[in-house]
Design an enzyme around this catalytic site. Structure first.
Site, mmCIF file in Angstrom:
data_model
loop_
_atom_site.group_PDB
_atom_site.id
_atom_site.type_symbol
_atom_site.label_atom_id
_atom_site.label_comp_id
_atom_site.label_asym_id
_atom_site.label_seq_id
_atom_site.Cartn_x
_atom_site.Cartn_y
_atom_site.Cartn_z
ATOM 1 N N GLY A 118 46.658 21.171 42.146
ATOM 2 C CA GLY A 118 45.382 21.632 42.692
ATOM 3 C C GLY A 118 45.349 21.513 44.207
ATOM 4 O O GLY A 118 44.813 22.385 44.905
ATOM 5 N N THR A 119 45.935 20.440 44.732
ATOM 6 C CA THR A 119 45.934 20.219 46.184
ATOM 7 C C THR A 119 46.670 21.347 46.902
ATOM 8 O O THR A 119 46.190 21.866 47.917
ATOM 9 C CB THR A 119 46.588 18.851 46.497
ATOM 10 O OG1 THR A 119 45.890 17.844 45.759
ATOM 11 C CG2 THR A 119 46.542 18.527 47.974
ATOM 12 N N ASN B 59 34.182 16.116 40.944
ATOM 13 C CA ASN B 59 34.990 15.214 40.120
ATOM 14 C C ASN B 59 34.299 13.887 39.833
ATOM 15 O O ASN B 59 34.546 13.259 38.819
ATOM 16 C CB ASN B 59 36.348 14.972 40.775
ATOM 17 C CG ASN B 59 36.257 14.747 42.261
ATOM 18 O OD1 ASN B 59 35.755 15.597 42.996
ATOM 19 N ND2 ASN B 59 36.715 13.600 42.720
ATOM 20 N N GLN C 40 37.996 20.817 38.402
ATOM 21 C CA GLN C 40 37.261 20.106 37.343
ATOM 22 C C GLN C 40 36.489 21.050 36.426
ATOM 23 O O GLN C 40 36.023 20.629 35.374
ATOM 24 C CB GLN C 40 36.283 19.088 37.960
ATOM 25 C CG GLN C 40 36.952 17.932 38.666
ATOM 26 C CD GLN C 40 37.730 17.009 37.736
ATOM 27 O OE1 GLN C 40 37.557 17.030 36.512
ATOM 28 N NE2 GLN C 40 38.598 16.181 38.305
ATOM 29 N N GLY D 143 46.783 21.835 36.270
ATOM 30 C CA GLY D 143 47.144 21.665 34.862
ATOM 31 C C GLY D 143 46.716 20.342 34.251
ATOM 32 O O GLY D 143 46.208 20.296 33.131
ATOM 33 N N HIS D 144 46.897 19.237 35.021
ATOM 34 C CA HIS D 144 46.714 17.935 34.373
ATOM 35 C C HIS D 144 45.264 17.572 34.108
ATOM 36 O O HIS D 144 44.979 16.537 33.505
ATOM 37 C CB HIS D 144 47.446 16.825 35.142
ATOM 38 C CG HIS D 144 46.850 16.405 36.441
ATOM 39 N ND1 HIS D 144 46.215 15.186 36.590
ATOM 40 C CD2 HIS D 144 46.789 17.003 37.643
ATOM 41 C CE1 HIS D 144 45.816 15.075 37.853
ATOM 42 N NE2 HIS D 144 46.148 16.159 38.506
ATOM 43 N N CYS E 134 38.970 0.502 47.334
ATOM 44 C CA CYS E 134 39.265 -0.590 48.245
ATOM 45 C C CYS E 134 40.056 -0.039 49.437
ATOM 46 O O CYS E 134 41.201 0.353 49.301
ATOM 47 C CB CYS E 134 40.088 -1.633 47.512
ATOM 48 S SG CYS E 134 40.042 -3.201 48.306
HETATM 49 N N1 PLP Z 1 40.176 18.978 43.397
HETATM 50 C C1 PLP Z 1 39.459 18.240 42.544
HETATM 51 C C2 PLP Z 1 37.999 18.518 42.379
HETATM 52 C C3 PLP Z 1 40.061 17.214 41.823
HETATM 53 O O1 PLP Z 1 39.343 16.468 40.986
HETATM 54 C C4 PLP Z 1 41.450 16.981 42.004
HETATM 55 C C5 PLP Z 1 42.117 15.858 41.314
HETATM 56 O O2 PLP Z 1 41.509 14.838 41.038
HETATM 57 C C6 PLP Z 1 42.150 17.802 42.894
HETATM 58 C C7 PLP Z 1 41.485 18.796 43.576
HETATM 59 C C8 PLP Z 1 43.618 17.623 43.144
HETATM 60 O O3 PLP Z 1 44.364 18.131 42.072
HETATM 61 P P1 PLP Z 1 45.912 17.700 41.935
HETATM 62 O O4 PLP Z 1 45.923 16.302 41.467
HETATM 63 O O5 PLP Z 1 46.477 18.651 40.913
HETATM 64 O O6 PLP Z 1 46.529 17.911 43.260
#
Ligand code: PLP
Length: 391
Positions: free
Chosen positions: A74-75, A156, A184, A205-206, A330
């Protein structure tokens, strides 16, 4: 360890890979290991399966297969979309986003602002006490200099859902590109991109029962696109790098399953989430819900237990093998409450003691019974130790 069962209520962090997804992936580690870019039939056949996965992802989103690009997560999808928009309109220097974005967007725009010698100006939309964005304020910040708006479909931490289709339609009338981080949302809320003005959408995917390390980016047909990763000819020259074939197949299968499970997410999973939330709020004094009660994902509840630390709660939950997340992290020795809860104006005493419970279709009513049985005792024990509670 008090009990051996694991109750996993941390599905917004990551999900279990569905058994059907594993079965679909396995042949691509063993007999179908060819490279889709190879000239020979052995590799070329694998490419056909990659195209099948692309069609499965597109179908879940109401998109065309050629509008789907596979990425590593996603990033990467988020960075690709925002940077593509900025490179497509080099004369424009304004970015609009919100205060509740995931670090994948938050850090990206902060870096763009800082490390480019302030080449870019970023407007960060505030949210109200429920975590919602004011659309009037949104319209006011858009200018002729705005290149891209990036606002998440669902948060999220709170599960809050944002009116991204409406926001994209507004951006379109101003000739501004619109990206949504739907990491999400995909698989939890219905999405039909054929009927929206969204230009770019990220998924991972995850978060929907496929493996970690695979994502996708939707790029609307005719939306300008500049690749993030240059390299070979893969993905129609839009993303260099040999395809992560097995994971792509897994993502395709997970999207196919999600189109079936989405109904269950919104009925059985929602009912379990509501029972958990109502039960915790009724049995534990000075507990409060963070986020919008109505306008949110069916699987998420974020609850603050005043005068206790979220991380201490998680450690005690861990003793009972209950997995969830805290809204405080933290950072360099000091406990900083989440930027999302702070943006919503959640008081410090509550923001510190927040816990996010996120369910999936693999949870059972027994899981909820178990958590409802253990949580009141955990909070009571911690409060007895808290000087603030006693005061
Ligand atoms: N965007 C949102 C809203 C997320 O919740 C997450 C992961 O927690 C990401 C992006 C990042 O996804 P990834 O872990 O596949 O890079």
């Amino acid at each position: 360890m008090a009990d051996k069962r694991v109750v996993y209520l941390d599905n917004n962090a990551t999900t279990m890979v569905a058994p059907e997804v594993i079965d679909a992936m396995m042949p691509f580690f063993t007999e179908k290991y060819g490279n889709p870019s190879s000239m020979h039939t052995f590799g070329g056949e694998v490419g056909e399966y990659v195209e099948m996965a692309r069609r499965q992802v597109a179908a879940l989103l109401g998109a065309l297969p050629e509008e789907i690009l596979f990425t590593s997560c996603g990033t990467e999808s988020d960075s690709t979309a925002v940077l593509s928009a900025l490179r497509s309109y080099p004369e424009k220097r304004h970015i609009v986003t919100s205060k509740v974005e995931h670090p994948a967007i938050k850090s990206l725009v902060e870096n763009l602002e800082t490390f480019t010698g302030r080449r870019y100006r970023v407007s960060v939309l505030p949210v109200d006490r429920d975590g919602m964005i004011d659309l009037g304020e949104y319209e006011r910040v858009l200018t002729d200099d705005t290149a891209i708006v990036s606002v998440m479909w669902a948060n999220n931490e709170t599960g809050n859902i944002y009116p991204v289709e409406e926001m994209a339609a507004i951006a379109k009338t101003r000739g501004i590109l619109f990206h949504t981080d739907a990491v999400q949302a995909v698989g939890k809320v219905p999405i039909n991109l054929a009927e929206s003005a969204i230009d770019y959408l990220s998924l991972s995917g995850h978060k929907l029962h496929a493996p970690k390390g695979i994502g996708a980016l939707y790029v609307r047909k005719k939306t300008p696109f500049v690749p993030f990763m240059a390299g070979g000819h893969q993905e129609g020259e839009r993303r260099g790098g040999t395809e992560n074939v097995a994971s792509i197949i897994g993502l395709g299968k997970a999207c196919e399953l999600a189109s079936v499970h989405i109904k269950e997410e919104n009925t059985r999973v929602r009912a379990m989430r509501d029972r958990l939330e109502d039960g915790l709020l009724a049995s534990i004094p000075q507990a409060m819900l963070n986020g919008s009660k109505e306008n949110r994902l069916p699987n998420t509840t974020n609850i603050s237990f005043e005068y206790v630390e979220g991380e201490a709660i998680l450690l005690h939950m861990n003793l009972y093998n209950i997995c969830a997340s805290s809204g405080s992290a933290c950072t360099s020795g000091s406990l900083e409450p989440s930027h999302v809860l702070r943006a919503m104006g959640v008081p410090f005493t509550a923001a510190h003691g927040s816990v996010r419970f996120s369910l999936s279709t693999y949870n059972s009513e027994e899981d909820i019974d178990y958590v409802l049985e253990k949580m009141p005792g955990i909070i009571e024990t911690l409060r007895e130790l808290s000087p603030f509670w006693k005061k």
